[in-house]
Design an enzyme around this catalytic site. Structure first.
Site, short mmCIF file in Angstrom:
data_model
loop_
_atom_site.label_atom_id
_atom_site.label_comp_id
_atom_site.label_asym_id
_atom_site.label_seq_id
_atom_site.Cartn_x
_atom_site.Cartn_y
_atom_site.Cartn_z
N VAL A 154 -24.09 29.82 48.82
CA VAL A 154 -23.04 29.30 49.68
C VAL A 154 -22.12 30.43 50.14
O VAL A 154 -21.61 30.44 51.26
CB VAL A 154 -22.25 28.21 48.94
CG1 VAL A 154 -21.21 27.59 49.84
CG2 VAL A 154 -23.19 27.17 48.37
N ASN B 121 -22.31 33.44 32.67
CA ASN B 121 -21.46 34.50 33.23
C ASN B 121 -20.38 34.97 32.25
O ASN B 121 -20.25 34.44 31.15
CB ASN B 121 -20.83 34.05 34.55
CG ASN B 121 -19.92 32.86 34.35
OD1 ASN B 121 -19.37 32.66 33.26
ND2 ASN B 121 -19.76 32.05 35.38
N ILE B 122 -19.62 35.96 32.67
CA ILE B 122 -18.66 36.60 31.76
C ILE B 122 -17.59 35.64 31.26
O ILE B 122 -17.10 35.79 30.16
CB ILE B 122 -17.97 37.82 32.43
CG1 ILE B 122 -17.24 37.41 33.70
CG2 ILE B 122 -18.98 38.92 32.72
CD1 ILE B 122 -16.25 38.48 34.17
N CYS C 189 -28.39 40.45 38.46
CA CYS C 189 -27.65 39.22 38.18
C CYS C 189 -26.79 38.99 39.42
O CYS C 189 -27.32 38.87 40.50
CB CYS C 189 -26.86 39.33 36.90
SG CYS C 189 -25.95 40.87 36.72
N GLY D 44 -24.87 42.96 39.10
CA GLY D 44 -25.82 43.86 38.46
C GLY D 44 -25.17 44.85 37.54
O GLY D 44 -25.68 45.95 37.35
N ASP E 9 -23.32 43.50 34.53
CA ASP E 9 -23.08 42.88 33.22
C ASP E 9 -24.39 42.43 32.57
O ASP E 9 -24.92 43.10 31.72
CB ASP E 9 -22.14 41.68 33.37
CG ASP E 9 -20.74 42.12 33.75
OD1 ASP E 9 -20.25 43.05 33.12
OD2 ASP E 9 -20.16 41.55 34.68
N ARG E 10 -24.91 41.31 33.05
CA ARG E 10 -26.14 40.79 32.44
C ARG E 10 -27.31 41.73 32.67
O ARG E 10 -28.17 41.89 31.81
CB ARG E 10 -26.44 39.41 33.05
CG ARG E 10 -25.49 38.37 32.51
CD ARG E 10 -25.59 37.10 33.30
NE ARG E 10 -24.72 37.12 34.48
CZ ARG E 10 -24.35 36.03 35.15
NH1 ARG E 10 -24.80 34.86 34.75
NH2 ARG E 10 -23.56 36.11 36.19
N ARG F 269 -13.47 45.02 31.46
CA ARG F 269 -14.07 44.15 30.44
C ARG F 269 -13.41 44.34 29.08
O ARG F 269 -13.32 43.40 28.29
CB ARG F 269 -15.56 44.44 30.32
CG ARG F 269 -16.37 44.18 31.57
CD ARG F 269 -16.54 42.70 31.85
NE ARG F 269 -17.33 42.49 33.06
CZ ARG F 269 -16.82 42.23 34.26
NH1 ARG F 269 -15.50 42.11 34.40
NH2 ARG F 269 -17.60 42.07 35.31
#
Lengths: 577, 725
Positions: free
Chosen positions: B295, B318-319, B379, B382, B384-385, B425
């Site tokens: 979206v 997610n975080i 992710c 790109g 974090d995960r 973070r």
């Protein structure tokens, strides 16, 4: 009943081991009176090469099987054969594919019958031929008189009573028991009539340093009318001596104790036992344990479970909570003896389950000897076997038996004890002379064994069936040096002080080596442990080598000096001339 | 009467929790030099800002309290019990949150929650003090500007000179080129400089590894099609089968957008692996999340537009979910009293579920690569995960990353160079704004947790011990070192960290033997296959309950193992030396006997000459004991034949029995308390146990100060003044 009658098929060919303790493979099944034997198929080529090659057979005791199931591989097409599922008491699962469905059902029926024998004398230990020389007979290694002789060195406050000769006073006690010295047999008899099943107070553990002790018994038969026994009160009070007070630890909750009273049992009332403080430390009743274990094992076997499902079962099944509660109670008892230096009486209702759990665990915490292999054997012999824990009833079935095939008396009380010991072991891995392998070994033998130690429910039954005469004791086997070697913990450093394990939820762990034994590949964990053990032995080896060499060096140098002096004298003499 | 649940060791309730002393002691050295811990005069600290007396420290499990004084300096919060039974030092950087309750008769409650899972519950006597503390700590713990972080004022003991010269010699930047050379990347890939000034992608490193076939035009085109211009680039190349792991951010597909260059680049990546035409494209997000991104004009690749591509989703949240999850987990392990409650708490936190998802995804990647299929992972952004999964996958694939140096390379490459936002973070800076708190997330902690899970399954495959992970974790938050500051390569360049701060890796290197895994077997394991069943995922007690001393077992097999290993090494050396010495003695005596027989020895001169002969012989035999050399010097000065004399120091150079670790809770020299997981070290000579600061460590021995003093007079330096003729 002849065992042979129960065997409908003595041999079934064309069998495929689909799941079990080894890789899937074809073979054949054979049934004997006590064993199921799977022999792997030997292909022609191998057979030709080495006709006498040892075929690695899988032997399974019928009594080790907890639950048998047989079903058609395909419901619509019975000709495809059947699946024989054996769920064992050590949580192992074996699945065989058998090409003919009726063979499969016949084998299942036979195993079902043979694994549920009603006569102790048909059990395998009576048929087992001892394959080793008994160096140290387990039946006599731990007898009460020797035990008492050792105790007498430390204290003269006790005596060995034979009031229970021929099991007349208490059927579930041994013939010789240790009781306070000033108490006569008549008092004991009278106390026995006041306690459930005649289990009057006897010594469980004497603490050398604080001179306080742990005694165990069953609940007093106070009943709704408030019965009392002056003799029983006298026995308890005789323990107090200088100590101002003592503790009675009830392993039931207050509610349970109160409701027991309406059924004729109850707890020692304050007015009659005024110098004793009464503490309720609920330990799960044996009836609850079976359920908890079943749920836990089911969860462990569910390899497709989501994290949430696994965790909710792990926490919710109640097993870890039972472990934590039991350990906490044992710690409280040990604390009373070691810190407050007061005598402690432990009882629940019958005094054959939770009571023994608590007294044996507190002994383990307090007594360094109980953490050696031999001491631990003695502890089990004294506090479990001789103390009348009904092994035969409790271990008739394991975790897989639920519903109709489980009788009303099965409970994994002894396994709970072993788990608690393991919890302490994993917090103090250097304070035990044995490794967890020994605990697992004991667990398996309590449920199915070629040895007679765990047969029968008490010493009386052992005598009636002649178990000690006709079977071999488990300890005779364990105490063989070759066998013992396997259980020794190379990290062991004798630790005289009492152990105070942590009972926080984070510290109570799942005994993975036992419960996930068949689910996980243990080679890496075992390898790491073996490495550490090897270094430890290498360290010891080097230590002794170095000491020897140092001595040698000192000798050599003395010799050299002596030699040098004579040389010097010689040379001086030469120059004098 | 009750068996106190926490800390359950009844014998030393007073000591429990003093664990911080040593850990913090190290930090302390940085502030006040090397004064002994208990004798410092806090009043005279140059940067003391607040001092509050009569503060009660509440043990939240037993409700016992300890009265002491709380100091706040510009760098630390320090609590010292009045009876000196406890001392706690906390760096401002480690303070996660500070909360106060309302005033009661007993005082005003103040709770300091730290990022290293330490929780301090305090009661302050006066309301105003409490408010002051609250405001000060909130301000200190969250500097608005990154340059206020402790790392910029921290001076490593002994490094004052370096800093004044404007250089810190200890920084060694990771060389991506060298790393790719180590991986053995073949000529299907090339290093490109098109991002040399961070002009296309400011969160990537300057040099990037891309398929040789890709033109700069293709790369730039792909940049424009990827979120934050993070185009697909190589991060790992599997030598065995030339399969690759590439990383990128989500594509800006929206509902239908396409990009020819991006499709080309993917095709090049697939073709760079000659053995297999298929490419796995892994989106680590749950499908729903990826759909939602569509979206916003982002989303995921359409399998139909890319040739030979298989698309996979994984359910890593997610975080924000992770932040909440860890919060709940920490609550569970600090609040729950019964086993049932505890596991319920663990379950509802979902932390183990998330850890398992990451491990599953990493397992999928490593399995694909091991089977020769290249993977491209993304992710959302790109960083974090993606960073989590690809770094765990590399750890599973390549034994190098399971060594200490390799792990450092892995973190520097996939976390630091490729722009994991450590500053945001870990909350190093950014003030206490709501925005900043939304960026805070334990992504790196979770990565370490996953690594730990693999370590549990393969205890012999890792060179490092969990202690190493914990130390890296703490310092990723502490702000004491520059290594983890900044959000990306460019930030760190702009901050000139290499000249203004210290490097964490160098700091860790100095204590390298603290982090060694005693059961490591190098070369034994290649690709690891993790067990990802729910039963295989464990709660990491020694991380999250690290400061609850009673919970960590007192006897640990690991500690015994490492001590045994060290002792075996020492004994082996000693054994060899003794053997040599015995052989020498025997040889010398044999020789003398033969000399005597030949009637050669007449008078003192003869004895000496023969001894010199022996001495030469020992030299030619190559016996290399330093005591021995020293002795030959002594021999000439005293003019007695000491060759045959027993050298006392030689026999006592090594303790045959080392003191057992059991019951040793503090250093025998400075009495600093050991935490449950702290390494306890033995002096080789006397076998007693000390902390690192009280031992002199050189290449072949650790000696306590006493022993070092005792052997000094006979050291070669002193005797070498006399030269052997």
């Amino acid at each position: 009943m002849e065992l042979a009658e129960a065997i409908e098929r003595s041999r079934v060919n064309d069998v495929f081991l689909r799941k079990g303790p080894r890789t899937p493979q074809p073979g054949s099944l054979a049934l004997t009176g006590h064993h199921l034997i799977f022999s792997p198929a030997v292909d022609a080529a191998t057979a030709a090469r080495s006709p006498n090659a040892h075929v690695d057979e899988l032997w399974l005791l019928h009594s080790a099987v907890d639950r048998v199931a047989s079903e058609a591989i395909s419901r619509d097409n019975p000709s495809k054969g059947g699946l024989l599922t054996l769920k064992c008491k050590n949580f192992m699962m074996c699945v065989f594919e058998i090409s003919k469905l009726d063979d499969c059902e016949a084998v299942a029926r036979s195993i079902e019958t043979l694994s549920n024998l009603n006569d102790v004398r048909l059990e395998y230990p009576f048929f087992y031929r001892c394959s080793f020389t008994v160096l140290d007979d387990g039946w006599t290694a731990f007898d009460a008189e020797q035990e008492f002789a050792r105790l007498q060195v430390r204290s003269d406050a006790w005596r060995l009573s034979f009031v229970n000769k021929d099991f007349r006073v208490c059927p579930s006690y041994p013939e010789a028991v240790i009781v306070p010295k000033g108490i006569g047999d008549d008092y004991l008899r009278s106390s026995a009539s006041f306690r459930e099943d005649g289990r009057f107070p006897v010594l469980s553990y004497y603490h050398r340093d604080t001179r306080s002790s742990i005694l165990r018994c069953s609940q007093p038969l106070v009943g709704p009318n408030g019965r009392r026994s002056k003799e029983d009160e006298a026995i308890l009070n005789s323990l107090l001596g200088a100590a101002a007070k003592g503790y009675i630890i009830d392993t039931r909750s207050l509610n349970a104790a109160n409701s027991a009273r309406s059924r004729g049992g109850g707890s020692e009332p304050k007015q009659n036992y005024s110098r004793w403080s009464y503490v309720h430390r609920p330990v799960p009743r044996w009836k609850e344990l079976h359920d908890a274990l079943s749920k836990l094992v089911e969860a462990c076997n569910d390899s497709s479970a989501s994290s949430d499902r696994w965790l909710s079962k792990l926490g919710g099944c109640g097993w870890l909570q039972a472990v934590a509660d039991t350990l906490t109670c044992a710690c409280v008892v040990a604390q009373c003896v070691d810190r407050e230096e007061v005598p402690v009486i432990v009882h629940g209702a019958e005094g054959t389950d939770s009571t023994l759990l608590v007294t044996s665990l507190s002994t383990l915490l307090l007594d360094a000897d109980a953490r050696t292999v031999r001491g631990f054997e003695g502890l089990i012999e004294r506090e479990w076997i001789a103390a009348g824990h009904p092994f035969w009833l409790r271990c008739a079935h394991g975790a897989y038996a639920t519903g109709a095939i489980t009788g009303p008396f099965e409970a994994p009380t002894f396994l709970l004890f072993l788990d608690c010991v393991w919890q302490v072991y994993q917090q103090f891995p250097c304070s035990f002379e044995f490794t967890e392998e020994f605990l697992i070994f004991l667990f398996e033998h309590a449920y199915a064994s070629e040895f007679g130690s765990f047969l029968g429910n008490c010493e009386k039954e052992k005598a009636e069936y002649g178990i000690k005469k006709s079977t071999v004791s488990l300890w005779s086997f364990v105490n063989n040096p070759d066998v013992l070697q396997k259980f020794f913990n190379a990290l062991y450093e004798p630790n005289e002080s009492p152990l105070w394990p942590c009972v926080a939820p984070q510290s109570i762990m799942l005994w993975e080596r036992l419960f996930l034994r068949w689910q996980r590949d243990w080679t890496h964990a075992d390898g790491a442990q073996a490495t550490v053990m090897q270094w430890k032995s290498r360290e010891k080896e080097l230590q002794s080598k170095v000491l020897v060499m140092r001595r040698q060096l000192v000798e050599l140098s003395k010799e050299a000096q002596l030699y040098q002096q004579t040389q010097l004298i010689n040379s001086l003499q030469v120059s004098d001339h | 009467m009750a068996y106190s649940t926490f800390p359950a060791y009844t014998e030393d309730i007073t000591v429990a929790g003093a664990l911080l002393a040593d850990r913090i002691g190290r930090l302390f050295e940085s502030v006040a030099g090397k004064a002994p811990l208990k004798r410092i005069d806090l009043e005279s600290l140059p940067n003391l800002t607040i001092k509050v007396e009569k503060v009660q420290l509440i043990d939240r499990f037993t409700n016992r309290s300890l009265v002491g004084t709380l100091y706040v300096t510009t760098t630390h919060v320090i609590f010292i019990a009045d009876d000196h039974s406890k001392e706690i030092w906390v760096l401002h950087g480690l303070i996660g949150s500070v909360e106060r309750g309302s005033m009661t008769a007993a005082g005003c409650p103040l709770t300091i929650t730290c990022k290293n899972f330490l929780i301090l519950s305090l009661k302050i006597a006066r309301d105003r003090d409490c408010q002051d503390l609250l405001e000060t700590l909130q301000m200190c713990s969250r500097p608005v500007n990154v340059e206020e972080v402790f790392a910029f004022s921290y001076v490593r003991p002994g490094a004052e000179k370096d800093l004044s010269a404007g250089t810190s010699s200890e920084w060694t930047a990771i060389d991506l080129d060298a790393e790719f050379r180590r991986q053995g990347v073949d000529n299907k890939w090339k290093m490109v400089d098109f991002n040399g000034e961070y002009q296309y992608c400011d969160t990537y490193p300057r040099r990037l590894m891309v398929p040789s076939a890709a033109s700069t035009q293709t790369l730039i085109g792909s940049c424009q099609f990827r979120s934050r211009a993070r185009l697909p680039v190589l991060t790992y190349w599997h030598r065995a089968n030339s399969a690759a792991i590439c990383r990128c951010a989500q594509p800006l597909t929206g509902f239908s957008a396409r990009c020819v260059e991006d499709e080309q680049l993917m095709d090049h990546i697939a073709k760079a692996n000659a053995h297999c035409g298929v490419l796995h494209l892994v989106d680590t997000r749950p499908r729903v999340n990826a759909m939602v991104n569509k979206v916003q004009g982002k989303g995921f690749e359409d399998e139909r537009n890319y040739t030979n591509m298989r698309f996979h989703f994984f359910d890593i949240d997610n975080i924000h979910v992770m932040r909440g999850s860890l919060q709940k987990l920490v609550d569970a392990c600090h609040r729950m009293r019964t086993v049932t409650e505890f596991w319920k708490g663990v379950e509802s936190s979902g932390w183990l579920r998330h850890v398992r998802e990451v491990l599953k995804c990493a397992g999928f990647l490593s399995d694909s690569v091991a089977r020769g299929i290249s993977c491209v992972v993304h992710c959302s952004d790109g960083w974090d995960r993606t960073a989590q999964t690809i770094s765990v996958a590399q750890l599973l694939l390549d034994p190098y990353f399971r060594t200490i140096d390799g792990f450092r390379t892995l973190v520097e490459k996939d976390w630091l160079a490729f722009g994991h936002k450590f500053l945001d973070r870990c909350g190093h800076a950014g003030g206490a704004s709501e925005e900043a708190s939304k960026e805070f997330s334990p992504v790196f902690t979770q990565f370490l947790d996953v690594v730990w899970q693999v370590m549990c399954q393969y205890p012999r495959a890792f060179e490092f011990h969990e202690r190493f992970l914990i130390e890296v974790h703490d310092h990723s938050h502490s702000g004491q070192f520059g290594t983890f500051l900044g959000n990306c390569d460019k930030d760190r360049m702009d901050l000139r960290l290499t000249t203004r701060t210290e490097c964490l890796w160098a700091h860790l290197d100095r204590k390298r033997d603290d982090y060694l895994n005693p059961t490591y077997q190098p070369g034994k394991f290649s690709v690891l296959v993790p067990d990802t069943r729910a039963q295989a995922i464990h709660f990491w007690r020694s991380m999250y309950n690290r400061f609850d001393d009673g919970i960590i077992p007192r006897e640990s097999i690991d500690q015994v193992a490492i001590v045994t290993l060290e002792h075996v090494g020492v004994l082996e050396a000693h054994h060899t030396a003794l053997q040599a010495r015995i052989a020498e003695l025997k040889a010398a005596m044999g020789r003398r006997a033969s000399l005597a027989d030949s009637g050669h020895s007449s008078g003192g001169g003869g004895v000496i000459s023969s001894a010199v002969g022996d001495n030469n012989q020992t030299a030619t035999l190559g016996k290399s004991s330093s005591c021995w050399d020293a002795e030959s010097g002594v021999y000439d000065t005293t003019n007695s034949n000491s060759l045959l004399m027993l050298d006392e120091p030689e026999l006592s150079a090594v303790a045959v029995r080392w003191r057992s670790l059991r019951g040793v809770v503090d250093c025998q020299a400075c009495a600093a308390h050991f935490g449950a997981t702290d390494r306890r070290l033995h002096c080789y000579r006397c076998g007693s146990i000390f902390c690192r600061r009280c031992l002199e460590t050189n290449a072949d021995a650790r000696l306590c100060k006493n022993c070092a003093d005792e052997i000094r007079p006979t050291s070669p330096l002193v005797t070498s003044t006399v030269v052997v003729p």
